[in-house]
Design an enzyme around this catalytic site. Sequence first.
Site, PDB file in Angstrom:
ATOM      1  N   SER A  62      -7.699  33.888  39.496  1.00 37.94           N
ATOM      2  CA  SER A  62      -6.966  34.868  38.689  1.00 37.94           C
ATOM      3  C   SER A  62      -7.053  34.683  37.192  1.00 37.94           C
ATOM      4  CB  SER A  62      -5.497  34.902  39.120  1.00 37.94           C
ATOM      5  OG  SER A  62      -5.434  35.468  40.406  1.00 37.94           O
ATOM      6  N   PHE A 120      -4.356  36.235  54.101  1.00 32.74           N
ATOM      7  CA  PHE A 120      -4.420  34.762  54.176  1.00 32.74           C
ATOM      8  C   PHE A 120      -3.231  34.116  54.884  1.00 32.74           C
ATOM      9  CE2 PHE A 120      -8.265  35.134  52.212  1.00 32.74           C
ATOM     10  CZ  PHE A 120      -8.211  35.740  50.974  1.00 32.74           C
ATOM     11  N   THR A 300      -6.126  30.522  41.686  1.00 33.38           N
ATOM     12  CA  THR A 300      -6.202  29.863  43.002  1.00 33.38           C
ATOM     13  C   THR A 300      -7.175  30.632  43.877  1.00 33.38           C
ATOM     14  OG1 THR A 300      -3.904  29.081  42.914  1.00 33.38           O
ATOM     15  CG2 THR A 300      -4.925  29.228  45.080  1.00 33.38           C
TER      16      THR A 300
END
Length: 344
Positions: A62, A120, A300
């Site tokens: 990000s 996820f 991340t």
Amino acid sequence: APTAGPDTTELRKTLRTALSQGAPGAFARIDDNGKVHHLAEGVADRSTKRALGTGDRIRVGSVTKTFTAVVLLQLVDEGKIKLDTSVNTYLPGLLPDKKITVRHVLSHRSGLYDYANTLFSPSVAGFEKVRNKVFTYRQLMDLSLAEPLTNKPGASYAYSNANFVVAGMLIEKITKKPVATAYQDRVIKPLKLADTFYVHPKNTIPGTHSRGYMTADSTGKKIDSTQQTTSWAQSAGGLVSGAKDLNKFMSALVQGKLTSAAGLKEMLKWTPVNSTQAYGLGLRRRDLSCGVSVYGHTGTVQGYYTWAFTSKNGKRSVTSFANTSNNSTVYATVNRTLESTFCG
Ligand SMILES: CC1(C)S[C@@H]2[C@H](NC(=O)CCCC[C@H](NC(=O)C[NH3+])C(=O)[O-])C(=O)N2[C@H]1C(=O)[O-]
């Protein structure tokens, strides 16, 4: 008040602690008023045991959002888009609420659901399903719009990757070119960022790079997650870069070298996140224990934790990194590198 210089002794201790908590490697590069500090511990590659270096290229996740926001603010400067205009004016029918503006999207106040939460969980199975997938922006938006808005447009901060997928769609609609061209022509080339690439939809990292090892939810087992398209992220997290480039980029940003003064001012309009953090437009503010506030972004990606922050005047910048993820202990440890860098 800020101190004489970074506490590199404490910094090295912190990186070593991250290794003891499961990171195969961790580094920090500080550019401090022309002086460069290079600190690296552990390995870039668990099979070859090659030592990690601050020159290794990494997936920055990000931190990409700040590059995307810079391109959009340049388009605002050029009169091609307005921050307080509805997204649907530029992308008719895209969003369920025409009250969602460009500014809401860049400050995570749109209410758009973050599809990464769906993709996820569970972490590894979810990752394995998408690691070699190539999504269109439309497919990612369909994943987000399958869920209701999390808040009324503009009402509150709620982080969502979907916001920067919309930002990428706006850039491509307005420039009539891929985001890769915008990053290249508007940021990478002007700043001569030699280690920064938008490789999507390729799943490999060019040149010397750290491998990334995500941590499995229950067993803590490490999975080599280096090879992936990051197509689930694209303009929300698809860039590959390096510490030298990120320090240069964040410093150039706050020194007004990438947007007009008015554009930078807009990026620095803060929405509170918690007692020590705020979010501007594609930019995080961290308020440190010594009373110093720093600007930048975190990232991340599976196997890759990144921090890229600079001081208000851009004279001291740090990029910290660990080649693991899904490990909150390591995350909290490496997060401390900001204090050692800016509070000393
Ligand atoms: C807000 C964040 C932290 S999450 C967001 C984006 N990264 C993602 O959305 C990927 C999340 C999955 C990563 C994965 N985690 C799981 O699968 C957990 N179930 C892991 O740790 O390997 C990024 O980058 N942002 C960070 C940011 O902006 O700092």
